[in-house]
Design an enzyme around this catalytic site. Structure first.
Site, mmCIF file in Angstrom:
data_model
loop_
_atom_site.group_PDB
_atom_site.id
_atom_site.type_symbol
_atom_site.label_atom_id
_atom_site.label_comp_id
_atom_site.label_asym_id
_atom_site.label_seq_id
_atom_site.Cartn_x
_atom_site.Cartn_y
_atom_site.Cartn_z
ATOM 1 N N GLY A 232 0.836 -1.194 0.000
ATOM 2 C CA GLY A 232 0.000 0.000 0.000
ATOM 3 C C GLY A 232 0.864 1.234 0.000
ATOM 4 O O GLY A 232 2.045 1.181 -0.373
ATOM 5 N N SER A 233 0.278 2.326 0.433
ATOM 6 C CA SER A 233 0.975 3.607 0.333
ATOM 7 C C SER A 233 2.051 3.735 1.409
ATOM 8 O O SER A 233 2.000 3.075 2.455
ATOM 9 C CB SER A 233 -0.036 4.737 0.470
ATOM 10 O OG SER A 233 -0.642 4.649 1.741
ATOM 11 N N GLY A 237 2.284 2.501 5.351
ATOM 12 C CA GLY A 237 3.403 1.627 5.722
ATOM 13 C C GLY A 237 4.181 2.206 6.894
ATOM 14 O O GLY A 237 4.551 1.483 7.838
ATOM 15 N N GLU A 255 5.617 -3.160 1.291
ATOM 16 C CA GLU A 255 5.791 -2.853 -0.136
ATOM 17 C C GLU A 255 5.022 -1.577 -0.371
ATOM 18 O O GLU A 255 3.788 -1.575 -0.283
ATOM 19 C CB GLU A 255 5.143 -3.938 -1.002
ATOM 20 C CG GLU A 255 5.617 -5.325 -0.735
ATOM 21 C CD GLU A 255 6.710 -5.714 -1.685
ATOM 22 O OE1 GLU A 255 7.128 -4.866 -2.487
ATOM 23 O OE2 GLU A 255 7.145 -6.856 -1.611
ATOM 24 N N CYS A 289 2.308 0.966 -8.478
ATOM 25 C CA CYS A 289 3.412 1.489 -7.670
ATOM 26 C C CYS A 289 4.623 1.759 -8.537
ATOM 27 O O CYS A 289 5.441 2.614 -8.232
ATOM 28 C CB CYS A 289 3.750 0.511 -6.555
ATOM 29 S SG CYS A 289 4.090 -1.143 -7.153
HETATM 30 P P1 NAD Z 1 -3.439 2.406 1.168
HETATM 31 O O1 NAD Z 1 -2.127 2.525 1.855
HETATM 32 O O2 NAD Z 1 -4.370 3.544 1.264
HETATM 33 O O3 NAD Z 1 -4.239 1.130 1.724
HETATM 34 C C1 NAD Z 1 -3.667 -0.151 1.678
HETATM 35 C C2 NAD Z 1 -4.320 -1.028 2.724
HETATM 36 O O4 NAD Z 1 -3.943 -0.571 4.027
HETATM 37 C C3 NAD Z 1 -5.841 -1.008 2.705
HETATM 38 O O5 NAD Z 1 -6.292 -2.328 2.898
HETATM 39 C C4 NAD Z 1 -6.188 -0.131 3.886
HETATM 40 O O6 NAD Z 1 -7.449 -0.398 4.455
HETATM 41 C C5 NAD Z 1 -5.088 -0.483 4.858
HETATM 42 N N1 NAD Z 1 -4.823 0.519 5.885
HETATM 43 C C6 NAD Z 1 -5.056 1.848 5.845
HETATM 44 N N2 NAD Z 1 -4.620 2.432 6.984
HETATM 45 C C7 NAD Z 1 -4.101 1.437 7.757
HETATM 46 C C8 NAD Z 1 -3.456 1.406 9.021
HETATM 47 N N3 NAD Z 1 -3.267 2.511 9.745
HETATM 48 N N4 NAD Z 1 -2.997 0.218 9.490
HETATM 49 C C9 NAD Z 1 -3.137 -0.916 8.770
HETATM 50 N N5 NAD Z 1 -3.751 -0.937 7.547
HETATM 51 C C10 NAD Z 1 -4.219 0.223 7.051
HETATM 52 O O7 NAD Z 1 -3.092 2.029 -0.350
HETATM 53 P P2 NAD Z 1 -4.087 1.955 -1.587
HETATM 54 O O8 NAD Z 1 -4.524 3.334 -1.892
HETATM 55 O O9 NAD Z 1 -5.092 0.886 -1.382
HETATM 56 O O10 NAD Z 1 -3.106 1.420 -2.733
HETATM 57 C C11 NAD Z 1 -2.294 2.238 -3.490
HETATM 58 C C12 NAD Z 1 -0.920 2.349 -2.882
HETATM 59 O O11 NAD Z 1 -0.324 1.062 -2.797
HETATM 60 C C13 NAD Z 1 0.046 3.163 -3.725
HETATM 61 O O12 NAD Z 1 0.819 3.962 -2.876
HETATM 62 C C14 NAD Z 1 0.904 2.114 -4.403
HETATM 63 O O13 NAD Z 1 2.179 2.589 -4.781
HETATM 64 C C15 NAD Z 1 0.987 1.078 -3.342
HETATM 65 N N6 NAD Z 1 1.307 -0.247 -3.865
HETATM 66 C C16 NAD Z 1 2.558 -0.736 -3.680
HETATM 67 C C17 NAD Z 1 2.897 -1.969 -4.204
HETATM 68 C C18 NAD Z 1 4.296 -2.519 -4.084
HETATM 69 O O14 NAD Z 1 4.489 -3.689 -4.331
HETATM 70 N N7 NAD Z 1 5.287 -1.732 -3.720
HETATM 71 C C19 NAD Z 1 1.947 -2.711 -4.906
HETATM 72 C C20 NAD Z 1 0.664 -2.195 -5.048
HETATM 73 C C21 NAD Z 1 0.361 -0.958 -4.523
#
Ligand code: NAD
Length: 496
Positions: A232-233, A237, A255, A289
């Site tokens: 995720g973002s 992270g 990631e 990403c």
């Molecule tokens: P996000 O970070 O908003 O959410 C990802 C997940 O985290 C969701 O399931 C969300 O509910 C959960 N989440 C949110 N706050 C949390 C917390 N405080 N504690 C635990 N979990 C929490 O990301 P998104 O908008 O769903 O996805 C897009 C992002 O993911 C982009 O930044 C992209 O670059 C990244 N991404 C990275 C990879 C990689 O392999 N590096 C792959 C895919 C996406």
């Protein structure tokens, strides 16, 4: 045509496929998924009970770990067959829920299927049992054990592939998994988990947690969770990392995002270079990403190359997932994302950016945006953010050192590419760039599933996934072993 039927089979959660208008908002204990391309409700389901899921997983995982590796591998192979059987329905669901074109959703499902064999190979290569020596002193065995209960937290952009890349290796290694899909793509998450259950992987070994950020935060901090596998973002992270800072025993693989550079240098093949740049920037509507966010281009190539990129970008079809002809890219995930991107474009303009192609909202009510390009060379303090959508910044430089310095001018470090240049240029680029994926004459988002995938800085915590995912799904145990006790203290003893 999209398939509006619910994915059939066993009832696992009370998630319901629906096609109602969005007027009845979610109640406080529900998550509602909206199809980006239509604005209609696609699915709703009840938020899960974390304590209960964790307790079930804790009770179940040791039995799973005690099964033979062959049994676990056989079951995940059956899962691959199940996904293959369901691939049309799965791809349609992913396309509806993310808005990505059907052709792209199909490639995602194919990659999920391929993940199984890659993970089997990865387990064998990265975490296989080894005998290290066999001297008179006996042998040392190196074996790996599962951590126990793993939380997998997924993003919306690859709602099937990203979690599969963590769930499958975690299951092969003998862990139980609690998977929380993004609150924006719960239906795809539910579909995925059903495929595991249908082939006989026990319901308590792979469980679905429906929820949003609060549930994610609660899950990662739960005492009964031994490891957290997050995609995720970067902001989220970092929040997870902070939360678990006092708990070094919990394995955390992050990631995260990128602010990825693509350098364009001398090349006679302008059209190909432009195609690689457009693919890097705009595939998946810029919601990968590994998409390129910054095009760093040599001054004397600028007019010709940027002209080509602009021409090609103007030809990209933006449309709904099931349109015919198929679009190159769909909408972004929701109106908030579309607004954020439009605001970012305006912000860059007002900070001194020069528009090359404006970002346009193509529908006032839905999150379709046109791919945009802006020259930000004149902006002294360019924001080092991941602008997660079809927005490419262009920066003009005079020499190769300046190009590399500009490429490294970021706290992120996920992917980077050099287009054109000589082998010597590529060697310099490779040696000096800070990124986990470094490509030459390939897009920033080109990476092999048979290789590790991860980044530095704000992009990851040095636990790359894909082929190296096996590394964080099990821990190594070193055992000095002998069949009988045999020992003698040879020095420092008084006479008997
Ligand atoms: P996000 O970070 O908003 O959410 C990802 C997940 O985290 C969701 O399931 C969300 O509910 C959960 N989440 C949110 N706050 C949390 C917390 N405080 N504690 C635990 N979990 C929490 O990301 P998104 O908008 O769903 O996805 C897009 C992002 O993911 C982009 O930044 C992209 O670059 C990244 N991404 C990275 C990879 C990689 O392999 N590096 C792959 C895919 C996406």
């Amino acid at each position: 045509m999209p398939n509006d039927d619910p994915p059939g089979g066993d009832a696992m959660s009370d998630g319901l496929m629906s096609d109602r208008p969005t007027s009845d908002g979610p109640t406080s204990d529900e998550i509602v998924s909206i199809a980006p391309a239509t604005g209609k409700e696609l699915w709703r389901g009840r938020i899960g009970d974390i304590d209960e899921l964790v307790q079930r997983a804790r009770r179940a995982w040791a039995n799973w770990a005690a099964q033979s590796l062959t049994t676990r591998i056989e079951l995940v192979r059956r899962f691959a067959n199940e996904v293959r059987k369901e691939q049309d329905a799965f791809a349609e669901l992913i396309a509806r829920e993310t808005g990505k074109p059907l052709w792209e959703a199909r490639t995602e499902v194919e990659s999920v299927i391929a993940k199984v064999e890659i993970s089997v190979r990865s387990y064998a290569e990265r975490t296989a049992q080894r005998r290290l020596d066999s001297a008179m002193q006996g042998t040392t065995a190196l074996r790996h054990k599962p951590h126990g209960v793993m939380a997998v937290i997924g993003p919306y952009n690859f709602p099937a592939l990203m979690p599969s890349g963590q769930i499958i290796p975690a299951l092969i290694a003998g862990n139980a998994v609690i998977f929380k899909p993004s609150e924006k793509t719960p239906a795809a998450g539910e579909f995925l988990v059903r495929c595991f259950h249908r082939v006989g992987i026990p319901a308590n070994i792979i469980q679905l947690l429906i929820g949003g950020p609060p549930q994610g935060a609660q899950l990662v901090a739960h005492d009964g969770v031994d490891g957290v596998l997050f995609s995720g973002s970067s902001n989220v992270g970092i929040a997870i990392n902070r939360k678990l800072a006092g708990n070094p025993g919990k394995i955390v693989a992050l990631e995260m995002g990128g602010n990825n550079p693509i350098i364009a240098w001398d090349t006679p093949k302008l059209h190909d270079a432009a195609a690689l740049i457009v693919q890097s920037a705009f595939t998946s509507a810029g919601q990968r990403c590994s998409n390129a966010r910054r095009l760093i281009v040599k001054s004397d190539l600028y007019d010709a190359l940027v002209g080509e990129v602009k021409k090609l970008t103007a030809r990209l079809i933006v449309g709904a997932p099931f349109d015919d002809p198929q679009p190159y890219m769909g909408p972004v995930i929701d109106n908030a994302a579309a607004e954020g991107l439009s605001d970012s474009f305006v912000h860059l303009l007002s900070s001194g950016g020069r528009p090359i192609k404006h970002m346009v909202r193509l529908d006032p009510d839905l999150p379709f945006v046109s791919p945009a390009i802006i020259d930000t060379t004149a902006i002294a303090e360019r924001p080092d953010l991941e602008l997660f959508g079809p927005l490419l910044q262009v920066i003009r430089v005079d020499d190769f050192d300046a190009a590399i310095a500009e490429a490294n001018n970021t706290r992120f470090g996920l992917s980077a590419a050099l287009i054109g240049g000589t082998p010597q240029d590529y060697n310099r680029f490779w040696a000096n760039i800070r990124a986990g994926i470094v490509n030459w004459n390939r897009p920033t988002n080109g990476s092999s599933a048979g290789a590790p995938f991860g980044g530095l800085g704000l992009s990851g915590n040095n636990r790359p996934g894909a082929f190296y995912a096996a590394d964080y799904c099990a821990y190594p145990v070193s055992s000095a072993e002998m069949e009988q006790p045999r020992a003698n203290i040879g020095i420092g003893l008084r006479d008997e």
